[in-house]
Design a protein around this motif. Structure first.
Motif, PDB file in Angstrom:
ATOM      1  N   ALA A   1      39.445  73.948  44.745  1.00  0.00           N
ATOM      2  CA  ALA A   1      38.570  75.124  44.676  1.00  0.00           C
ATOM      3  C   ALA A   1      38.681  75.954  45.948  1.00  0.00           C
ATOM      4  O   ALA A   1      38.736  77.188  45.894  1.00  0.00           O
ATOM      5  CB  ALA A   1      37.128  74.684  44.446  1.00  0.00           C
ATOM      6  N   ARG A   2      38.729  75.284  47.101  1.00  0.00           N
ATOM      7  CA  ARG A   2      38.840  76.001  48.370  1.00  0.00           C
ATOM      8  C   ARG A   2      40.148  76.787  48.429  1.00  0.00           C
ATOM      9  O   ARG A   2      40.165  77.958  48.836  1.00  0.00           O
ATOM     10  CB  ARG A   2      38.782  75.007  49.535  1.00  0.00           C
ATOM     11  CG  ARG A   2      38.721  75.668  50.907  1.00  0.00           C
ATOM     12  CD  ARG A   2      38.992  74.671  52.025  1.00  0.00           C
ATOM     13  NE  ARG A   2      40.360  74.169  52.002  1.00  0.00           N
ATOM     14  CZ  ARG A   2      41.414  74.840  52.446  1.00  0.00           C
ATOM     15  NH1 ARG A   2      41.277  76.063  52.942  1.00  0.00           N
ATOM     16  NH2 ARG A   2      42.628  74.305  52.388  1.00  0.00           N
ATOM     17  N   ARG A   3      41.233  76.162  48.005  1.00  0.00           N
ATOM     18  CA  ARG A   3      42.533  76.839  48.043  1.00  0.00           C
ATOM     19  C   ARG A   3      42.577  78.003  47.047  1.00  0.00           C
ATOM     20  O   ARG A   3      43.158  79.058  47.343  1.00  0.00           O
ATOM     21  CB  ARG A   3      43.653  75.839  47.731  1.00  0.00           C
ATOM     22  CG  ARG A   3      43.778  74.721  48.758  1.00  0.00           C
ATOM     23  CD  ARG A   3      44.987  73.834  48.459  1.00  0.00           C
ATOM     24  NE  ARG A   3      44.970  72.626  49.286  1.00  0.00           N
ATOM     25  CZ  ARG A   3      45.951  71.736  49.327  1.00  0.00           C
ATOM     26  NH1 ARG A   3      47.033  71.912  48.569  1.00  0.00           N
ATOM     27  NH2 ARG A   3      45.870  70.653  50.094  1.00  0.00           N
ATOM     28  N   LEU A   4      41.988  77.807  45.888  1.00  0.00           N
ATOM     29  CA  LEU A   4      41.986  78.884  44.886  1.00  0.00           C
ATOM     30  C   LEU A   4      41.154  80.075  45.356  1.00  0.00           C
ATOM     31  O   LEU A   4      41.539  81.234  45.149  1.00  0.00           O
ATOM     32  CB  LEU A   4      41.454  78.362  43.548  1.00  0.00           C
ATOM     33  CG  LEU A   4      42.321  77.326  42.834  1.00  0.00           C
ATOM     34  CD1 LEU A   4      41.671  76.905  41.526  1.00  0.00           C
ATOM     35  CD2 LEU A   4      43.733  77.864  42.573  1.00  0.00           C
ATOM     36  N   LYS A   5      40.014  79.796  45.987  1.00  0.00           N
ATOM     37  CA  LYS A   5      39.189  80.898  46.509  1.00  0.00           C
ATOM     38  C   LYS A   5      39.930  81.655  47.606  1.00  0.00           C
ATOM     39  O   LYS A   5      39.851  82.889  47.686  1.00  0.00           O
ATOM     40  CB  LYS A   5      37.848  80.357  47.023  1.00  0.00           C
ATOM     41  CG  LYS A   5      36.859  80.032  45.917  1.00  0.00           C
ATOM     42  CD  LYS A   5      35.457  79.806  46.430  1.00  0.00           C
ATOM     43  CE  LYS A   5      35.289  78.471  47.069  1.00  0.00           C
ATOM     44  NZ  LYS A   5      33.856  78.181  47.382  1.00  0.00           N
ATOM     45  N   ALA A   6      40.649  80.920  48.448  1.00  0.00           N
ATOM     46  CA  ALA A   6      41.429  81.570  49.500  1.00  0.00           C
ATOM     47  C   ALA A   6      42.517  82.445  48.892  1.00  0.00           C
ATOM     48  O   ALA A   6      42.767  83.570  49.353  1.00  0.00           O
ATOM     49  CB  ALA A   6      42.045  80.519  50.421  1.00  0.00           C
ATOM     50  N   PHE A   7      43.154  81.957  47.850  1.00  0.00           N
ATOM     51  CA  PHE A   7      44.192  82.728  47.169  1.00  0.00           C
ATOM     52  C   PHE A   7      43.601  83.978  46.522  1.00  0.00           C
ATOM     53  O   PHE A   7      44.137  85.087  46.666  1.00  0.00           O
ATOM     54  CB  PHE A   7      44.876  81.862  46.110  1.00  0.00           C
ATOM     55  CG  PHE A   7      45.969  82.545  45.350  1.00  0.00           C
ATOM     56  CD1 PHE A   7      47.246  82.614  45.873  1.00  0.00           C
ATOM     57  CD2 PHE A   7      45.722  83.121  44.120  1.00  0.00           C
ATOM     58  CE1 PHE A   7      48.270  83.258  45.175  1.00  0.00           C
ATOM     59  CE2 PHE A   7      46.728  83.769  43.412  1.00  0.00           C
ATOM     60  CZ  PHE A   7      48.005  83.835  43.945  1.00  0.00           C
ATOM     61  N   ALA A   8      42.486  83.817  45.818  1.00  0.00           N
ATOM     62  CA  ALA A   8      41.856  84.951  45.124  1.00  0.00           C
ATOM     63  C   ALA A   8      41.355  86.000  46.101  1.00  0.00           C
ATOM     64  O   ALA A   8      41.346  87.197  45.790  1.00  0.00           O
ATOM     65  CB  ALA A   8      40.715  84.453  44.246  1.00  0.00           C
ATOM     66  N   SER A   9      40.942  85.571  47.290  1.00  0.00           N
ATOM     67  CA  SER A   9      40.396  86.507  48.271  1.00  0.00           C
ATOM     68  C   SER A   9      41.435  87.515  48.750  1.00  0.00           C
ATOM     69  O   SER A   9      41.081  88.559  49.312  1.00  0.00           O
ATOM     70  CB  SER A   9      39.820  85.750  49.468  1.00  0.00           C
ATOM     71  OG  SER A   9      40.854  85.134  50.225  1.00  0.00           O
ATOM     72  N   GLU A  10      42.709  87.209  48.535  1.00  0.00           N
ATOM     73  CA  GLU A  10      43.781  88.125  48.930  1.00  0.00           C
ATOM     74  C   GLU A  10      43.962  89.257  47.919  1.00  0.00           C
ATOM     75  O   GLU A  10      44.725  90.196  48.174  1.00  0.00           O
ATOM     76  CB  GLU A  10      45.100  87.356  49.060  1.00  0.00           C
ATOM     77  CG  GLU A  10      45.074  86.236  50.099  1.00  0.00           C
ATOM     78  CD  GLU A  10      46.346  85.415  50.071  1.00  0.00           C
ATOM     79  OE1 GLU A  10      47.278  85.804  49.331  1.00  0.00           O
ATOM     80  OE2 GLU A  10      46.412  84.390  50.780  1.00  0.00           O
ATOM     81  N   HIS A  11      43.276  89.163  46.781  1.00  0.00           N
ATOM     82  CA  HIS A  11      43.449  90.131  45.705  1.00  0.00           C
ATOM     83  C   HIS A  11      42.086  90.746  45.367  1.00  0.00           C
ATOM     84  O   HIS A  11      41.143  90.029  45.025  1.00  0.00           O
ATOM     85  CB  HIS A  11      44.042  89.451  44.472  1.00  0.00           C
ATOM     86  CG  HIS A  11      45.309  88.702  44.760  1.00  0.00           C
ATOM     87  ND1 HIS A  11      46.549  89.305  44.776  1.00  0.00           N
ATOM     88  CD2 HIS A  11      45.514  87.398  45.087  1.00  0.00           C
ATOM     89  CE1 HIS A  11      47.471  88.410  45.079  1.00  0.00           C
ATOM     90  NE2 HIS A  11      46.870  87.241  45.273  1.00  0.00           N
ATOM     91  N   GLU A  12      41.988  92.050  45.455  1.00  0.00           N
ATOM     92  CA  GLU A  12      40.709  92.740  45.306  1.00  0.00           C
ATOM     93  C   GLU A  12      40.051  92.433  43.961  1.00  0.00           C
ATOM     94  O   GLU A  12      40.666  92.577  42.899  1.00  0.00           O
ATOM     95  CB  GLU A  12      40.912  94.251  45.437  1.00  0.00           C
ATOM     96  CG  GLU A  12      39.618  95.040  45.453  1.00  0.00           C
ATOM     97  CD  GLU A  12      39.836  96.515  45.703  1.00  0.00           C
ATOM     98  OE1 GLU A  12      38.847  97.251  45.764  1.00  0.00           O
ATOM     99  OE2 GLU A  12      41.014  96.929  45.845  1.00  0.00           O
ATOM    100  N   ASP A  13      38.798  91.994  44.029  1.00  0.00           N
ATOM    101  CA  ASP A  13      37.952  91.738  42.854  1.00  0.00           C
ATOM    102  C   ASP A  13      38.446  90.604  41.967  1.00  0.00           C
ATOM    103  O   ASP A  13      37.970  90.443  40.836  1.00  0.00           O
ATOM    104  CB  ASP A  13      37.777  93.005  42.014  1.00  0.00           C
ATOM    105  CG  ASP A  13      36.990  94.075  42.744  1.00  0.00           C
ATOM    106  OD1 ASP A  13      36.126  93.708  43.558  1.00  0.00           O
ATOM    107  OD2 ASP A  13      37.244  95.276  42.523  1.00  0.00           O
ATOM    108  N   ALA A  14      39.399  89.800  42.441  1.00  0.00           N
ATOM    109  CA  ALA A  14      39.781  88.608  41.686  1.00  0.00           C
ATOM    110  C   ALA A  14      38.695  87.543  41.857  1.00  0.00           C
ATOM    111  O   ALA A  14      37.999  87.512  42.870  1.00  0.00           O
ATOM    112  CB  ALA A  14      41.121  88.074  42.183  1.00  0.00           C
ATOM    113  N   PHE A  15      38.540  86.682  40.858  1.00  0.00           N
ATOM    114  CA  PHE A  15      37.574  85.593  40.989  1.00  0.00           C
ATOM    115  C   PHE A  15      38.106  84.341  40.307  1.00  0.00           C
ATOM    116  O   PHE A  15      39.030  84.398  39.490  1.00  0.00           O
ATOM    117  CB  PHE A  15      36.199  85.982  40.435  1.00  0.00           C
ATOM    118  CG  PHE A  15      36.162  86.307  38.957  1.00  0.00           C
ATOM    119  CD1 PHE A  15      36.040  85.304  38.002  1.00  0.00           C
ATOM    120  CD2 PHE A  15      36.217  87.629  38.522  1.00  0.00           C
ATOM    121  CE1 PHE A  15      35.985  85.595  36.648  1.00  0.00           C
ATOM    122  CE2 PHE A  15      36.165  87.940  37.175  1.00  0.00           C
ATOM    123  CZ  PHE A  15      36.054  86.927  36.224  1.00  0.00           C
ATOM    124  N   VAL A  16      37.504  83.193  40.663  1.00  0.00           N
ATOM    125  CA  VAL A  16      37.965  81.884  40.190  1.00  0.00           C
ATOM    126  C   VAL A  16      36.868  81.218  39.380  1.00  0.00           C
ATOM    127  O   VAL A  16      35.688  81.275  39.727  1.00  0.00           O
ATOM    128  CB  VAL A  16      38.355  80.973  41.376  1.00  0.00           C
ATOM    129  CG1 VAL A  16      38.994  79.684  40.868  1.00  0.00           C
ATOM    130  CG2 VAL A  16      39.294  81.691  42.335  1.00  0.00           C
TER     131      VAL A  16
END
Length: 315
Positions: free
Chosen positions: A215-230
């Motif tokens: 979950a931590r890695r996915l949130k970090a990945f999503a944070s690089e893309h505007e308005d993406a969420f996990v």
């Protein structure tokens, strides 16, 4: 992670309750400009204002660099209010003097708002273009109002968040699509290769640790893309949603980067991930249940292709 307007729009009666909080606060401090804000590690978002009839220029939706705000000085751990009755005479605010003068803020009261687990939500603030004396009883009443508001926020948070990973849950995803059916987007549907062996060999507590790290890695990945969420759908199944469509080449590059981020583990874990990708255009008539079915079909193809890879859904 800052609570966004998008998330708050799903909270039942948020606008009504936020307005009630400000109305009650206004009864206690009638001469102040009051506002509710949401705070992340780096930013402050103004959610609601008591009124705009003031020389202090603050509007709903404004975003500030947190380091440049007085709210950054609030002690959230001790849950104590921060009070400056005369900002211009505070020696500790020397570096803020020009900013405060430009904003015409002569007094400030900030009360922290936290979730029950201690995570920050934001603040209830009172500011004025005149020096103000804040009496202890008024501050205590405002703290009680904030405490009741935080209980409401927690109930809403539990409705849309996965309790183990603090990611969004399936209900959030369904509600998002109900409210945004006219927009385009992309779904990455992934699960972990080899996760069952972690549970079998090391137990479910160890498995939970792995899921939290994913979950931590996915949130970090999503944070690089505007308005993406996990979203965690359940078990070791996750969704990353992107609210825009990119070229197939760019999506493939994102998928490869995602797989790389999920393939490095302690030697005792032999883990990787597989990803199914589905895109949908604006005003798509397919519901989220069907989109997930399509994404799951692409995920199955990735699994059968040898795992640790991605596949696009082909209709």
């Amino acid at each position: 992670m800052m609570t966004t307007f998008q998330e708050l729009e799903m909270y039942k009666n948020f606008d009504e309750l936020a307005n009630d909080v400000l109305d009650l606060a206004k009864e206690i401090l009638p001469d102040q400009l009051l506002f509710l804000s949401s705070i992340s590690d780096t930013q402050q978002l103004i959610l609601k204002l008591s009124n705009n009839n003031t020389s202090i220029v603050v509007t709903e939706g404004m975003v500030f660099n947190l380091e440049e705000t007085l709210c950054n000085r609030i002690d959230f751990e001790k849950k104590q209010p921060l009070i400056y009755e005369d900002t211009m005479s505070e020696s500790s605010l020397a570096n803020f003097k020009d900013t405060l003068e430009n904003a015409n803020v002569k007094s400030y009261l900030g009360i922290p708002i936290s979730f029950v687990n201690g995570d920050k939500f934001g603040t209830l603030c009172a500011v004025n273009d005149e020096v103000t004396r804040f009496d202890e009883k008024s501050v205590q009443l405002l703290q009680r109002i904030v405490r009741m508001f935080s209980y409401y926020l927690d109930l809403e948070r539990f409705a849309y968040k996965d309790s183990l990973t603090d990611l969004y849950n399936r209900r959030y995803l369904s509600t998002f699509f109900e409210d945004n059916h006219h927009t385009e987007g992309v779904i990455f549907f992934l699960d972990l290769d080899g996760f069952k062996k972690v549970n079998d060999l090391y137990g479910h507590d160890e498995g939970d640790i792995v899921l939290k790290e994913v979950a931590r890695r996915l949130k970090a990945f999503a944070s690089e893309h505007e308005d993406a969420f996990v979203v965690r759908l359940g078990g070791d199944e996750f969704i990353i949603h992107f609210p825009y469509m990119s070229s197939k080449e760019k999506l493939a590059e994102q998928a490869r980067r995602l797989l790389d981020s999920l393939s490095t583990w302690d030697a005792k874990y032999r883990l990787s991930a597989s990803v199914g990708i589905v895109t949908y255009p604006k005003n798509c008539t397919i519901d989220v249940k069907t989109l997930l079915k399509h994404a799951d079909s692409a995920l199955y193809q990735a699994k059968t292709a040898g795992r640790n890879t991605y596949k696009f859904f082909e209709s």
